[in-house]
Scaffold this motif. Structure first.
Motif, PDB file in Angstrom:
ATOM      1  N   ILE A 186       2.725   2.871   9.483  1.00 45.60           N
ATOM      2  CA  ILE A 186       2.971   1.993   8.342  1.00 45.60           C
ATOM      3  C   ILE A 186       3.969   2.681   7.436  1.00 45.60           C
ATOM      4  N   LYS A 187       5.181   2.081   7.326  1.00 39.99           N
ATOM      5  CA  LYS A 187       6.238   2.751   6.593  1.00 39.99           C
ATOM      6  C   LYS A 187       6.534   2.012   5.294  1.00 39.99           C
ATOM      7  N   LEU A 188       6.043   2.561   4.200  1.00 40.05           N
ATOM      8  CA  LEU A 188       6.181   1.952   2.886  1.00 40.05           C
ATOM      9  C   LEU A 188       6.506   3.030   1.872  1.00 40.05           C
ATOM     10  N   GLN A 189       7.496   2.769   1.025  1.00 43.59           N
ATOM     11  CA  GLN A 189       7.690   3.681  -0.095  1.00 43.59           C
ATOM     12  C   GLN A 189       6.610   3.363  -1.132  1.00 43.59           C
ATOM     13  N   VAL A 190       5.908   4.379  -1.609  1.00 43.08           N
ATOM     14  CA  VAL A 190       4.851   4.142  -2.593  1.00 43.08           C
ATOM     15  C   VAL A 190       5.332   4.588  -3.975  1.00 43.08           C
ATOM     16  N   ALA A 191       5.304   3.651  -4.928  1.00 45.92           N
ATOM     17  CA  ALA A 191       5.727   3.956  -6.298  1.00 45.92           C
ATOM     18  C   ALA A 191       4.529   4.369  -7.135  1.00 45.92           C
ATOM     19  N   VAL A 192       4.667   5.505  -7.817  1.00 42.05           N
ATOM     20  CA  VAL A 192       3.609   6.044  -8.662  1.00 42.05           C
ATOM     21  C   VAL A 192       4.012   5.866 -10.124  1.00 42.05           C
ATOM     22  N   ASN A 193       3.091   5.347 -10.943  1.00 44.08           N
ATOM     23  CA  ASN A 193       3.344   5.270 -12.384  1.00 44.08           C
ATOM     24  C   ASN A 193       3.050   6.621 -13.022  1.00 44.08           C
ATOM     25  N   SER A 204       1.882 -11.173  -3.287  1.00 43.79           N
ATOM     26  CA  SER A 204       0.590 -10.527  -3.030  1.00 43.79           C
ATOM     27  C   SER A 204       0.026  -9.912  -4.297  1.00 43.79           C
ATOM     28  N   LYS A 205      -1.267 -10.057  -4.480  1.00 48.27           N
ATOM     29  CA  LYS A 205      -1.965  -9.299  -5.525  1.00 48.27           C
ATOM     30  C   LYS A 205      -2.061  -7.844  -5.076  1.00 48.27           C
ATOM     31  N   PRO A 206      -2.423  -6.947  -5.986  1.00 50.54           N
ATOM     32  CA  PRO A 206      -2.685  -5.571  -5.555  1.00 50.54           C
ATOM     33  C   PRO A 206      -3.811  -5.552  -4.518  1.00 50.54           C
ATOM     34  N   LEU A 207      -3.642  -4.735  -3.468  1.00 46.82           N
ATOM     35  CA  LEU A 207      -4.578  -4.696  -2.344  1.00 46.82           C
ATOM     36  C   LEU A 207      -5.176  -3.305  -2.201  1.00 46.82           C
ATOM     37  N   THR A 208      -6.417  -3.245  -1.714  1.00 52.21           N
ATOM     38  CA  THR A 208      -6.945  -1.936  -1.344  1.00 52.21           C
ATOM     39  C   THR A 208      -6.182  -1.475  -0.102  1.00 52.21           C
ATOM     40  N   ALA A 209      -6.285  -0.170   0.192  1.00 47.76           N
ATOM     41  CA  ALA A 209      -5.572   0.363   1.356  1.00 47.76           C
ATOM     42  C   ALA A 209      -5.977  -0.393   2.623  1.00 47.76           C
ATOM     43  N   LYS A 210      -7.268  -0.680   2.749  1.00 50.58           N
ATOM     44  CA  LYS A 210      -7.763  -1.405   3.932  1.00 50.58           C
ATOM     45  C   LYS A 210      -7.164  -2.795   4.040  1.00 50.58           C
ATOM     46  N   GLU A 211      -7.148  -3.520   2.920  1.00 50.46           N
ATOM     47  CA  GLU A 211      -6.574  -4.875   2.907  1.00 50.46           C
ATOM     48  C   GLU A 211      -5.102  -4.823   3.287  1.00 50.46           C
ATOM     49  N   LEU A 212      -4.407  -3.826   2.740  1.00 52.08           N
ATOM     50  CA  LEU A 212      -2.983  -3.722   3.028  1.00 52.08           C
ATOM     51  C   LEU A 212      -2.744  -3.473   4.519  1.00 52.08           C
ATOM     52  N   GLU A 213      -3.552  -2.579   5.086  1.00 53.55           N
ATOM     53  CA  GLU A 213      -3.400  -2.286   6.522  1.00 53.55           C
ATOM     54  C   GLU A 213      -3.619  -3.536   7.372  1.00 53.55           C
ATOM     55  N   SER A 214      -4.603  -4.338   6.999  1.00 54.77           N
ATOM     56  CA  SER A 214      -4.882  -5.508   7.827  1.00 54.77           C
ATOM     57  C   SER A 214      -3.804  -6.592   7.678  1.00 54.77           C
ATOM     58  N   ARG A 215      -3.046  -6.541   6.574  1.00 51.31           N
ATOM     59  CA  ARG A 215      -1.959  -7.525   6.404  1.00 51.31           C
ATOM     60  C   ARG A 215      -0.585  -6.968   6.753  1.00 51.31           C
ATOM     61  N   TRP A 216      -0.571  -5.711   7.190  1.00 51.30           N
ATOM     62  CA  TRP A 216       0.700  -5.029   7.379  1.00 51.30           C
ATOM     63  C   TRP A 216       1.641  -5.787   8.301  1.00 51.30           C
ATOM     64  N   ALA A 217       1.136  -6.212   9.445  1.00 57.17           N
ATOM     65  CA  ALA A 217       1.989  -6.888  10.427  1.00 57.17           C
ATOM     66  C   ALA A 217       2.678  -8.092   9.784  1.00 57.17           C
ATOM     67  N   LYS A 218       1.947  -8.788   8.922  1.00 57.64           N
ATOM     68  CA  LYS A 218       2.469  -9.996   8.307  1.00 57.64           C
ATOM     69  C   LYS A 218       3.491  -9.684   7.208  1.00 57.64           C
ATOM     70  N   ILE A 219       3.156  -8.780   6.290  1.00 56.59           N
ATOM     71  CA  ILE A 219       4.053  -8.565   5.150  1.00 56.59           C
ATOM     72  C   ILE A 219       5.290  -7.749   5.505  1.00 56.59           C
ATOM     73  N   SER A 220       5.223  -6.965   6.590  1.00 54.23           N
ATOM     74  CA  SER A 220       6.375  -6.135   6.906  1.00 54.23           C
ATOM     75  C   SER A 220       7.516  -6.950   7.503  1.00 54.23           C
ATOM     76  N   LYS A 221       7.210  -8.101   8.056  1.00 55.89           N
ATOM     77  CA  LYS A 221       8.294  -8.967   8.557  1.00 55.89           C
ATOM     78  C   LYS A 221       7.943 -10.426   8.342  1.00 55.89           C
ATOM     79  N   THR A 222       7.960 -10.816   7.075  1.00 57.13           N
ATOM     80  CA  THR A 222       7.671 -12.205   6.708  1.00 57.13           C
ATOM     81  C   THR A 222       8.753 -13.120   7.251  1.00 57.13           C
TER      82      THR A 222
END
Ligand code: C2E
Ligand code: CA
Ligand code: CA
Ligand code: CA
Length: 278
Positions: free
Chosen positions: A109-116, A260-278
């Motif tokens: 899973i290749k995502l740049q993560v932005a930290v506040n 997308s609303k903010p997601l937990t890590a698990k939620e994000l992983e399960s949607r990864w296939a979809k959001i990475s190439k909408t």
């Protein structure tokens, strides 16, 4: 007590004493809450325009307090800053995000993560060395992490902040200015800012679809930021009408419930296939 924050609605409802009691108990329980696992991170995708795919997420804190229930970061982050505890909060966030990022990269899973980060963090000499040490430890590319810093606070020590931002970018970490346009700061400062991205606050979306002047302000802000070479993200996008307007104005990325609303890590992983190439 130095009041730098806006007067909260709860202050009217509860009166000053009850608010102070709540604030004191939040400050007093924060360090233990970090140790005991009451806090966790969620990740909100940013959507690239016009491709519609997602390469970046913003890390946001959540706190489920055993007695007070959910406490918003909009409430406890200013208290952490005020009480001098923001450095342990930010260290905790960096630990969480780096560990999560390492795990994601391992699973493809290749995502740049932005930290506040708080501007107080920028004055903390151990911040950059801490980021360098974590990059060394986990051995992933610095480009996989970015930093968001709120505009209004930045202005209080612009020279110091600029120096730290330059060092972050030297080690390869992207930097974004958050809540762009809400700091009531002079536009002249923009030419000194060595940043990659600006994020236009959701306050500027009010009435965008009905008010010509609101539209003109947004359009001009986007042009200005792009003209200065910054990538432009608009946050808090909730409706299709607003999305279409922003598309026509040439925004680079949007972030908001419409994608997308903010997601937990698990939620994000399960949607990864979809959001990475909408
Ligand atoms: P921010 O950095 O401006 O983050 C954007 C806020 O807008 C987040 O609120 C996000 O959940 C919310 N948002 C995004 N899209 C939408 C939308 O479509 N509609 C609506 N109504 N809201 C949307 P959140 O998570 O409550 O965070 C509030 C603020 O707390 C953040 O504002 C940031 O300043 C601070 N914060 C959150 N996490 C951290 C952290 O780890 N460290 C620091 N220093 N501050 C943090
Ligand atoms: Ca942010
Ligand atoms: Ca903010
Ligand atoms: Ca904001």
């Amino acid at each position: 007590k130095a009041k730098t924050r806006d007067v909260a609605l709860s202050e009217y409802l509860l009166g000053d004493d009850a608010v102070q009691l709540r604030e004191v108990s939040i400050i007093n329980s924060l360090a233990k809450a970090l140790r005991d696992g009451e806090l966790y991170m969620v990740y909100q995708p940013k959507q690239s325009i016009p491709q519609g795919d997602c390469h970046q997420v913003e890390a946001l804190m959540r706190w489920q307090h055993p007695l007070l229930g959910k406490i918003s970061p909009a409430e406890f982050i200013p208290l952490a800053e005020y009480s001098g505890m923001i450095d342990i909060v930010s260290q905790w966030v960096l630990d969480e995000v780096f560990a999560q990022q390492a795990q994601w990269l391992q699973s493809g899973i290749k995502l740049q993560v932005a930290v506040n980060l708080s501007t107080q963090d920028l004055r903390n000499a151990s911040l950059i060395t801490g980021i360098e040490a974590r990059l060394e430890q986990y051995k992933f590319n610095a480009e996989m992490i970015s930093i968001e810093i709120t505009e209004s606070k930045l202005m209080q020590d612009l020279d110091g902040a600029v120096a730290t931002i330059k060092r972050l970018r030297q080690i390869g970490v992207d930097v974004a200015i958050d809540d762009f346009g809400t700091g009531h700061s002079s536009l002249a400062y923009l030419k000194y800012l060595p940043v990659d991205e600006v994020k236009i606050d959701k306050a500027f979306l009010d009435d965008l679809d009905v008010d010509d002047r609101a539209r003109h302000i947004m359009d001009t802000s986007i042009r200005l930021a792009k003209g200065l070479g910054f990538k432009v993200t608009v946050e808090g996008v909730e409706t299709e009408d607003v999305l279409q307007l922003l598309l026509s104005m040439g925004v680079d990325k949007i972030q908001g419930d419409i994608f997308s609303k903010p997601l937990t890590a698990k939620e994000l992983e399960s949607r990864w296939a979809k959001i990475s190439k909408t």
